[in-house]
Write an enzyme that holds these catalytic residues in place. Sequence first.
Site, PDB file in Angstrom:
ATOM      1  N   ASP A  59      28.000  34.508  44.464  1.00  0.00           N
ATOM      2  CA  ASP A  59      26.832  34.995  43.748  1.00  0.00           C
ATOM      3  C   ASP A  59      27.374  36.169  43.085  1.00  0.00           C
ATOM      4  OD1 ASP A  59      26.837  36.546  45.944  1.00  0.00           O
ATOM      5  OD2 ASP A  59      24.638  35.865  46.463  1.00  0.00           O
ATOM      6  N   SER A  60      28.263  36.797  43.228  1.00  0.00           N
ATOM      7  CA  SER A  60      28.942  37.973  42.579  1.00  0.00           C
ATOM      8  C   SER A  60      28.846  37.500  41.125  1.00  0.00           C
ATOM      9  CB  SER A  60      30.509  38.088  43.012  1.00  0.00           C
ATOM     10  OG  SER A  60      31.149  37.142  43.143  1.00  0.00           O
ATOM     11  N   ASP A  98      27.858  29.495  47.008  1.00  0.00           N
ATOM     12  CA  ASP A  98      27.009  30.484  47.610  1.00  0.00           C
ATOM     13  C   ASP A  98      25.691  29.977  47.425  1.00  0.00           C
ATOM     14  OD1 ASP A  98      27.637  32.857  48.888  1.00  0.00           O
ATOM     15  OD2 ASP A  98      28.103  34.154  47.092  1.00  0.00           O
ATOM     16  N   LYS A 128      27.678  28.839  51.449  1.00  0.00           N
ATOM     17  CA  LYS A 128      28.007  30.069  51.986  1.00  0.00           C
ATOM     18  C   LYS A 128      26.369  30.685  52.124  1.00  0.00           C
ATOM     19  CE  LYS A 128      30.227  33.818  50.495  1.00  0.00           C
ATOM     20  NZ  LYS A 128      29.143  34.645  50.263  1.00  0.00           N
ATOM     21  N   GLU A 197      32.588  41.194  55.659  1.00  0.00           N
ATOM     22  CA  GLU A 197      32.858  42.072  54.376  1.00  0.00           C
ATOM     23  C   GLU A 197      32.492  43.460  55.126  1.00  0.00           C
ATOM     24  OE1 GLU A 197      30.631  40.874  51.013  1.00  0.00           O
ATOM     25  OE2 GLU A 197      31.212  42.810  49.864  1.00  0.00           O
TER      26      GLU A 197
HETATM   27  O1  KIV Z   1      29.850  36.654  46.007  1.00  0.00           O
HETATM   28  C1  KIV Z   1      31.005  36.664  46.199  1.00  0.00           C
HETATM   29  O2  KIV Z   1      31.734  36.693  45.451  1.00  0.00           O
HETATM   30  C2  KIV Z   1      31.216  36.968  47.964  1.00  0.00           C
HETATM   31  C3  KIV Z   1      32.593  37.227  48.426  1.00  0.00           C
HETATM   32  C4  KIV Z   1      32.796  38.767  47.812  1.00  0.00           C
HETATM   33  C5  KIV Z   1      32.780  36.859  49.403  1.00  0.00           C
HETATM   34  O3  KIV Z   1      30.458  36.623  48.673  1.00  0.00           O
END
Ligand code: KIV
Length: 279
Positions: A59-60, A98, A128, A197
């Site tokens: 979700d980044s 995610d 995730k 994290e």
């Molecule tokens: O959203 C994302 O990219 C993440 C990673 C930083 C693990 O959750």
Amino acid sequence: MKSRSAPGPKEAPERRKVTTKSLLSMKQRGERIAALTAYDQLMAELVDQSGIDVILIGDSVAMVMQGHETTVGVTLEQMLYHSSLVARGVERALIVGDMPFMTFQVNADEALRNAGRLVKEAGVEAVKLEGGAPICGTVRRIVDVGIPVMGHLGLTPQSIHQFGTYQVRATTPEEADELRRDAKALQDAGAFAIVIEKVPADLAAEISASLTIPVIGIGAGPGCDGQILVSHDMLGLYTRFHPRFVRRYAEIAGEMRKAFQHYVGDVKAREFPSQAESY
Ligand code: KIV
């Protein structure tokens, strides 16, 4: 001198599909797991060709592609779209999607329905979820229908408004104990791996050693079973901030800026296109 012929069977890159089972075997034999993010087909294909084990549609995407300040705004529909692009580019890596903020917190039924959409409509192979003991019932419900779940503990960016900062987590004995309990609870609920994290390296190493499932660290030191980074960070493409845990393997933003300026200069100076580039 190195032979320039095609690699022999021993040198051939491992192309066998990565599964949750392969990740477990990697942990058992002490082989480190390498994971990166991707949000579109082209990036996913390039990352997959590197021999990466896990590709996460994080979700980044909200921050590195959509320009948001945090990850909380990304929607399920947007994650479905990005995940479907990534799935088209990947042959080998395990594809993890995610679950965005508020797509799994309301109740387990809704979470299951949303996880199912990511698998059926977008082609992810696992989901995730951020959170520990409080979401373990939901994790169990999703796992029980056959969708593998990866946990996410420590700094959980979806809770940024509660924490207020992106500082290192689990620095007090109480928080460290909570992290240990959450990690064990996720494993007991059936998670196949956990991302941890931005926590102290010794604590992450201890938790990795205490669990049977792989722990994939980001800003959690070298003692985890694997590492994950945001591709746009490690490429030097997203440069708004540079946390100390990100190693930059390239400076792509600078290269792109140079190329764009060069092109603009060529067009203005009537040096592009040339005769050879014309019909
Ligand atoms: O959203 C994302 O990219 C993440 C990673 C930083 C693990 O959750």
